[in-house]
Design a protein around this motif. Structure first.
Motif, PDB file in Angstrom:
ATOM      1  N   TRP A  15       0.798  -1.164   0.043  1.00  0.00           N
ATOM      2  CA  TRP A  15       0.145   0.041   0.009  1.00  0.00           C
ATOM      3  C   TRP A  15       0.958   1.231  -0.017  1.00  0.00           C
ATOM      4  CZ3 TRP A  15      -4.957  -0.285  -1.225  1.00  0.00           C
ATOM      5  CH2 TRP A  15      -5.515  -1.541  -1.192  1.00  0.00           C
ATOM      6  N   GLY A  16       2.232   1.100  -0.115  1.00  0.00           N
ATOM      7  CA  GLY A  16       2.992   2.418  -0.727  1.00  0.00           C
ATOM      8  C   GLY A  16       2.949   3.427   0.842  1.00  0.00           C
ATOM      9  N   ILE A  17       2.510   4.427   0.415  1.00  0.00           N
ATOM     10  CA  ILE A  17       2.572   5.617   1.840  1.00  0.00           C
ATOM     11  C   ILE A  17       1.267   5.208   2.733  1.00  0.00           C
ATOM     12  CG2 ILE A  17       3.714   7.301   0.323  1.00  0.00           C
ATOM     13  CD1 ILE A  17       1.160   8.790  -0.199  1.00  0.00           C
ATOM     14  N   TRP A  18       0.374   4.364   2.103  1.00  0.00           N
ATOM     15  CA  TRP A  18      -0.879   4.053   3.005  1.00  0.00           C
ATOM     16  C   TRP A  18      -0.794   2.916   4.070  1.00  0.00           C
ATOM     17  CZ3 TRP A  18      -5.566   4.013  -0.832  1.00  0.00           C
ATOM     18  CH2 TRP A  18      -5.534   5.386  -1.379  1.00  0.00           C
ATOM     19  N   GLU A  19       0.760   2.476   3.946  1.00  0.00           N
ATOM     20  CA  GLU A  19       0.946   1.146   4.952  1.00  0.00           C
ATOM     21  C   GLU A  19       0.618   1.424   6.293  1.00  0.00           C
ATOM     22  OE1 GLU A  19       1.652  -2.095   4.425  1.00  0.00           O
ATOM     23  OE2 GLU A  19       1.918  -1.979   2.281  1.00  0.00           O
ATOM     24  N   ASN A  20       0.219   1.010   7.190  1.00  0.00           N
ATOM     25  CA  ASN A  20      -0.061   0.966   8.486  1.00  0.00           C
ATOM     26  C   ASN A  20      -0.751   2.117   8.816  1.00  0.00           C
ATOM     27  OD1 ASN A  20       1.785  -1.196   9.255  1.00  0.00           O
ATOM     28  ND2 ASN A  20       3.594  -0.006   8.510  1.00  0.00           N
ATOM     29  N   LYS A  21      -1.864   2.442   7.953  1.00  0.00           N
ATOM     30  CA  LYS A  21      -2.845   3.443   8.184  1.00  0.00           C
ATOM     31  C   LYS A  21      -4.150   2.994   8.071  1.00  0.00           C
ATOM     32  CE  LYS A  21      -0.262   7.728   6.636  1.00  0.00           C
ATOM     33  NZ  LYS A  21       1.028   7.179   6.883  1.00  0.00           N
ATOM     34  N   ASN A  22      -5.019   3.348   9.057  1.00  0.00           N
ATOM     35  CA  ASN A  22      -6.511   2.926   8.966  1.00  0.00           C
ATOM     36  C   ASN A  22      -7.286   3.846   7.733  1.00  0.00           C
ATOM     37  OD1 ASN A  22      -7.698   5.236  10.170  1.00  0.00           O
ATOM     38  ND2 ASN A  22      -7.222   4.173  12.207  1.00  0.00           N
ATOM     39  N   LEU A  23      -8.540   3.564   7.471  1.00  0.00           N
ATOM     40  CA  LEU A  23      -9.206   3.912   6.570  1.00  0.00           C
ATOM     41  C   LEU A  23      -9.465   5.559   6.862  1.00  0.00           C
ATOM     42  CD1 LEU A  23     -11.724   1.480   5.105  1.00  0.00           C
ATOM     43  CD2 LEU A  23      -9.772   2.339   4.149  1.00  0.00           C
ATOM     44  N   ASP A  24      -9.670   5.822   8.015  1.00  0.00           N
ATOM     45  CA  ASP A  24     -10.056   7.270   8.546  1.00  0.00           C
ATOM     46  C   ASP A  24      -8.833   7.918   8.187  1.00  0.00           C
ATOM     47  OD1 ASP A  24     -12.660   6.825   9.284  1.00  0.00           O
ATOM     48  OD2 ASP A  24     -12.061   6.311  11.440  1.00  0.00           O
ATOM     49  N   GLU A  25      -7.483   7.521   8.836  1.00  0.00           N
ATOM     50  CA  GLU A  25      -6.464   8.389   8.530  1.00  0.00           C
ATOM     51  C   GLU A  25      -6.075   8.646   6.893  1.00  0.00           C
ATOM     52  OE1 GLU A  25      -3.541   6.888  11.964  1.00  0.00           O
ATOM     53  OE2 GLU A  25      -3.912   5.491  10.520  1.00  0.00           O
ATOM     54  N   ILE A  26      -6.223   7.646   5.953  1.00  0.00           N
ATOM     55  CA  ILE A  26      -6.198   7.648   4.720  1.00  0.00           C
ATOM     56  C   ILE A  26      -7.032   8.801   4.000  1.00  0.00           C
ATOM     57  CG2 ILE A  26      -6.430   6.342   2.413  1.00  0.00           C
ATOM     58  CD1 ILE A  26      -5.333   4.021   3.993  1.00  0.00           C
ATOM     59  N   HIS A  27      -8.272   8.600   4.515  1.00  0.00           N
ATOM     60  CA  HIS A  27      -9.393   9.655   3.927  1.00  0.00           C
ATOM     61  C   HIS A  27      -8.994  10.987   4.222  1.00  0.00           C
ATOM     62  CE1 HIS A  27     -12.510   6.673   2.418  1.00  0.00           C
ATOM     63  NE2 HIS A  27     -11.590   6.083   2.981  1.00  0.00           N
ATOM     64  N   LYS A  28      -8.748  11.126   5.559  1.00  0.00           N
ATOM     65  CA  LYS A  28      -8.195  12.605   6.111  1.00  0.00           C
ATOM     66  C   LYS A  28      -6.966  13.096   5.340  1.00  0.00           C
ATOM     67  CE  LYS A  28     -10.310  11.987  10.579  1.00  0.00           C
ATOM     68  NZ  LYS A  28     -10.202  11.845  11.914  1.00  0.00           N
ATOM     69  N   GLN A  29      -5.803  12.214   5.291  1.00  0.00           N
ATOM     70  CA  GLN A  29      -4.642  12.673   4.635  1.00  0.00           C
ATOM     71  C   GLN A  29      -4.591  12.855   3.245  1.00  0.00           C
ATOM     72  OE1 GLN A  29      -2.133   9.752   6.828  1.00  0.00           O
ATOM     73  NE2 GLN A  29      -0.958  11.675   7.715  1.00  0.00           N
ATOM     74  N   TYR A  30      -5.581  12.075   2.462  1.00  0.00           N
ATOM     75  CA  TYR A  30      -5.307  12.063   1.177  1.00  0.00           C
ATOM     76  C   TYR A  30      -6.662  12.012   0.589  1.00  0.00           C
ATOM     77  CZ  TYR A  30      -1.215   9.685   2.605  1.00  0.00           C
ATOM     78  OH  TYR A  30       0.186   9.619   3.009  1.00  0.00           O
ATOM     79  N   ILE A  31      -7.518  12.925   0.988  1.00  0.00           N
ATOM     80  CA  ILE A  31      -8.840  13.372   0.403  1.00  0.00           C
ATOM     81  C   ILE A  31      -9.000  13.349  -0.894  1.00  0.00           C
ATOM     82  CG2 ILE A  31      -8.725  15.698   0.600  1.00  0.00           C
ATOM     83  CD1 ILE A  31     -11.603  15.457   1.804  1.00  0.00           C
ATOM     84  N   HIS A  32      -7.799  13.756  -1.792  1.00  0.00           N
ATOM     85  CA  HIS A  32      -7.878  14.012  -3.121  1.00  0.00           C
ATOM     86  C   HIS A  32      -8.003  12.630  -3.855  1.00  0.00           C
ATOM     87  CE1 HIS A  32      -3.742  13.766  -2.039  1.00  0.00           C
ATOM     88  NE2 HIS A  32      -3.518  13.382  -3.202  1.00  0.00           N
ATOM     89  N   LEU A  33      -7.862  11.494  -3.236  1.00  0.00           N
ATOM     90  CA  LEU A  33      -7.849  10.364  -3.535  1.00  0.00           C
ATOM     91  C   LEU A  33      -9.142   9.460  -3.185  1.00  0.00           C
ATOM     92  CD1 LEU A  33      -3.904   9.266  -2.886  1.00  0.00           C
ATOM     93  CD2 LEU A  33      -5.061  10.153  -5.194  1.00  0.00           C
TER      94      LEU A  33
END
Length: 123
Positions: A15-33
């Motif tokens: 998962w590249g830069i998303w490794e070890n992050k939960n979905l909430d963290e991913i959605h907050k940090q990478y909202i453009h994706l």
């Protein structure tokens, strides 16, 4: 006393830069994706990560190696993650690309697969 063979083709998706992050963290940090999870994005990947199509390819490579290196009478135990398991199951079922991702695989799920007469079946 049986040999254990570790094969990196059975690793979970990178998962590249998303490794070890939960979905909430991913959605907050990478909202453009936010549309990344759309099943049409088989060739999209997080930065430094792996695409679904990459995972499909390495899972198919693993399955082909099993067929080449073993006989139909061999009994093989394969332990892997849900991602590769979905891909291998999709290959066996002859699914189209998008259908691979729609399969339900539960945590700790066991699949019994047979290879007879040059065909796979899932019990």
């Amino acid at each position: 006393s049986l040999p254990i063979v570790i094969d990196n083709r059975l690793n979970e998706r990178n998962w590249g830069i998303w490794e070890n992050k939960n979905l909430d963290e991913i959605h907050k940090q990478y909202i453009h994706l936010k549309n990344f999870w759309n099943i049409e994005n088989l060739d999209s990947n997080p930065h430094r990560g792996e695409t679904t199509r990459d995972l499909m390819k390495r899972s198919a490579d693993f399955l082909n190696r099993i067929v080449r290196n073993h006989t139909e009478s061999d009994v093989i135990l394969v332990v892997t993650h849900g991602g590769p398991m979905k891909m291998i199951l999709g290959i066996i079922k002859g699914l189209q690309d998008e259908a691979y991702l729609q399969q339900e695989i539960g945590n700790g799920q066991i699949l019994i697969v047979k290879y007879e007469n040059s065909r796979f079946t899932v019990e």
